[in-house]
Design a protein around this motif. Structure first.
Motif, short mmCIF file in Angstrom:
data_model
loop_
_atom_site.label_atom_id
_atom_site.label_comp_id
_atom_site.label_asym_id
_atom_site.label_seq_id
_atom_site.Cartn_x
_atom_site.Cartn_y
_atom_site.Cartn_z
N VAL A 1 0.91 -1.16 -0.15
CA VAL A 1 -0.05 0.10 -0.14
C VAL A 1 0.85 1.43 0.02
O VAL A 1 0.44 2.20 -0.56
CB VAL A 1 -0.85 -0.13 1.09
CG1 VAL A 1 -1.90 1.27 1.22
CG2 VAL A 1 -1.63 -1.24 1.10
N ALA A 2 1.99 1.14 0.70
CA ALA A 2 2.87 2.35 0.74
C ALA A 2 3.27 2.72 -0.53
O ALA A 2 3.64 3.88 -0.77
CB ALA A 2 4.10 1.89 1.56
N VAL A 3 3.54 1.85 -1.69
CA VAL A 3 4.01 2.15 -2.98
C VAL A 3 2.84 3.14 -3.52
O VAL A 3 3.25 4.22 -4.25
CB VAL A 3 4.00 1.06 -3.76
CG1 VAL A 3 4.11 1.03 -5.45
CG2 VAL A 3 5.17 0.08 -3.48
N ALA A 4 1.57 2.90 -3.44
CA ALA A 4 0.56 3.88 -3.95
C ALA A 4 0.63 5.07 -3.32
O ALA A 4 0.46 6.28 -3.72
CB ALA A 4 -0.61 3.19 -4.00
N VAL A 5 0.69 4.95 -1.89
CA VAL A 5 0.76 6.36 -0.85
C VAL A 5 1.75 6.96 -1.47
O VAL A 5 1.63 8.36 -1.33
CB VAL A 5 0.67 5.90 0.61
CG1 VAL A 5 0.89 7.24 1.32
CG2 VAL A 5 -0.43 5.11 0.71
N GLY A 6 3.13 6.54 -1.56
CA GLY A 6 4.02 7.47 -2.15
C GLY A 6 3.87 7.92 -3.31
O GLY A 6 4.18 9.17 -3.66
N LEU A 7 3.21 7.23 -4.34
CA LEU A 7 2.92 7.84 -5.70
C LEU A 7 1.91 8.97 -5.27
O LEU A 7 2.15 10.21 -6.08
CB LEU A 7 2.36 7.02 -6.48
CG LEU A 7 3.35 5.71 -7.02
CD1 LEU A 7 2.43 4.95 -8.12
CD2 LEU A 7 4.27 6.31 -7.71
N LEU A 8 1.15 8.67 -4.42
CA LEU A 8 0.13 10.12 -4.29
C LEU A 8 0.85 11.23 -3.81
O LEU A 8 0.44 12.55 -3.91
CB LEU A 8 -1.03 9.33 -3.41
CG LEU A 8 -2.08 10.48 -3.11
CD1 LEU A 8 -2.93 10.81 -4.17
CD2 LEU A 8 -2.83 9.90 -1.98
N MET A 9 1.72 10.80 -2.61
CA MET A 9 2.30 11.92 -1.95
C MET A 9 3.58 12.91 -3.05
O MET A 9 3.51 13.80 -2.89
CB MET A 9 3.26 11.42 -0.86
CG MET A 9 2.43 11.01 0.38
SD MET A 9 3.30 10.29 1.59
CE MET A 9 4.28 11.55 2.18
N ILE A 10 3.88 12.11 -3.81
CA ILE A 10 4.75 12.67 -4.74
C ILE A 10 3.82 13.49 -5.84
O ILE A 10 4.09 14.67 -6.40
CB ILE A 10 5.48 11.72 -5.95
CG1 ILE A 10 6.44 10.87 -5.01
CG2 ILE A 10 6.11 12.40 -7.02
CD1 ILE A 10 7.09 9.74 -5.83
N GLY A 11 2.30 13.24 -6.05
CA GLY A 11 1.59 13.94 -6.86
C GLY A 11 0.85 15.17 -5.93
O GLY A 11 0.03 15.74 -6.13
N GLY A 12 1.51 15.42 -4.47
CA GLY A 12 1.12 16.29 -3.75
C GLY A 12 -0.11 16.22 -2.84
O GLY A 12 -0.61 17.09 -2.37
N GLU A 13 -0.41 14.95 -2.49
CA GLU A 13 -1.67 14.78 -1.75
C GLU A 13 -1.53 13.63 -0.90
O GLU A 13 -0.72 12.78 -0.81
CB GLU A 13 -3.05 14.14 -2.81
CG GLU A 13 -3.29 15.19 -3.89
CD GLU A 13 -3.85 16.53 -3.47
OE1 GLU A 13 -4.15 16.67 -2.31
OE2 GLU A 13 -3.78 17.49 -4.23
N PHE A 14 -2.44 13.61 -0.07
CA PHE A 14 -2.65 12.47 1.32
C PHE A 14 -3.80 11.63 1.29
O PHE A 14 -4.81 12.16 0.81
CB PHE A 14 -2.31 13.14 2.66
CG PHE A 14 -0.92 13.76 2.86
CD1 PHE A 14 0.15 13.29 3.20
CD2 PHE A 14 -0.85 15.19 2.43
CE1 PHE A 14 1.13 13.72 3.36
CE2 PHE A 14 0.43 15.84 2.75
CZ PHE A 14 1.41 15.10 3.03
N ASP A 15 -3.61 10.39 1.78
CA ASP A 15 -5.08 9.68 2.06
C ASP A 15 -5.02 9.11 3.30
O ASP A 15 -3.99 7.84 3.50
CB ASP A 15 -5.14 8.58 0.85
CG ASP A 15 -6.33 7.96 0.74
OD1 ASP A 15 -7.11 8.37 1.96
OD2 ASP A 15 -6.72 7.27 -0.19
#
Length: 350
Positions: A70-84
């Protein structure tokens, strides 16, 4: 008539080349995490004799994979400037939708798994859509989603089963095939390798390829680093960010399936707090909280540090309550190191 031949002056490697190489190395987000991982690994090798066996190492890999996927996708989202902040609890929601639907209606588990996937993707879509259309920070939108899912998990589970845990699904049709995909293991000599470790390596490689080799990867960095500039040059900012939220939900569903098909049942309160572990893994792996900087390899190293620490403390015989304190220290140090590395990487070679 004689001609004097002058020897060529010795060739010296300019110091600027050395500085350039250093800056290129520092520009790699995973460098700090890799150094930390090596130091922590060596430390536990010396402090915990039980940590030295191959069985322990693969147990660490399994522990890391359950966070790292899950951290893989969370990392991509954070690179994209957002959090979940709903990334942890949605793993439990995914398993409960699959489990309770099939148990209550008596249908094949594959139907429930696909229904659960559709549900998770819808949650991810709504998170992204609301963030982009309302302008409300993703922190607040997904915090709301977190509470909705947490309450629904507990309330609906108790309503359907009469308790806060789902029923055993091991006798329902489809269990065997789904178990092989999401929760099987195999032996290499005395070592047990869980399938999630293989899936983790696959998702990390896929994410690294997307970030470095595809247009979607360029868009991800662009929307995280400078969304207004990205929009001005034609980057589909809304679609990109919604897609990143859906990626988090997809891999949350994947881990939800693993948990369900490994243990056959779920506690409705599970998953709460894991969203912070995903974020910590990404930050320790070199992802900036401000977006636009990071990579998948670094996030994987961050998850591996989590696995080493959580089990290394146990193997060393220490009080496991110290684990949370260690995570906090690692997070603060990672933020400071990442900012330093980012500044150093941006210094121009004179």
């Amino acid at each position: 008539m004689s001609h004097s031949v002058q020897a060529a002056p010795p060739v010296e490697v300019p110091s600027r080349i050395t500085r350039s190489l250093s800056q290129r190395l520092l520009a790699r987000p995973e460098v700090g995490a890799l150094v930390a991982a090596v130091l922590i690994f060596v430390f536990f090798l010396s402090a915990a004799p039980a940590f030295r066996s191959a069985e322990s190492f693969f147990t660490v890999l399994y522990q890391s994979s359950t966070i790292g996927i899950v951290a893989v996708a969370v990392g991509l989202l954070m690179i994209g400037g957002e959090f979940d902040l709903s990334a942890g609890v949605i793993t439990t929601s995914a398993g409960l939708v699959n489990s309770m639907f099939c148990w209550y209606f008596g249908v094949n588990l594959w139907i429930g798994a696909l229904l659960s996937l559709a549900f998770c993707l819808l949650v991810g879509f709504l998170n992204g859509y609301l963030v982009m259309k309302t302008g409300i920070p993703s922190f607040l939108i997904t915090l709301g989603t977190f509470f909705i899912l947490q309450g629904a998990n507990l309330g609906l589970t108790k309503l359907v089963t009469g308790s806060v845990s789902s029923a055993d699904i091991s006798q329902i049709d489809g269990f065997g095939s789904l178990n092989k995909i999401f929760a099987s293991s195999f032996k290499i000599g005395p070592v047990t390798v869980w399938i999630t470790v293989i899936w983790w390596a696959f998702f990390v490689a896929l994410a690294a390829w997307i970030l470095q080799r595809t247009r979607i990867g360029n868009w991800t960095f662009a929307v995280g680093g400078a969304p207004d500039s990205a929009r001005a040059v034609g980057v589909p900012v809304v679609k990109t960010k919604i897609g990143l939220f859906m990626a988090v939900s997809f891999l949350g569903w994947f881990i939800g399936m693993h948990t369900l098909y490994r243990f056959n049942t779920l506690q409705a309160g599970n998953g709460v707090g894991n969203e912070f572990l995903y974020i910590i893994a990404a930050v320790v792996g070199g992802t900036l909280l401000t977006g636009g900087f990071g990579n998948a390899i670094g996030v994987a190293i961050g998850a591996f540090i989590f696995g080493m620490t959580s089990l290394g403390i146990v193997y060393a015989g220490w009080d496991p309550n110290w684990f949370r304190a260690f995570l906090g220290i690692m997070l603060l140090l990672a933020v400071l190191v990442n900012l330093y590395i980012k500044r150093m990487s941006m210094i121009k070679v004179g």
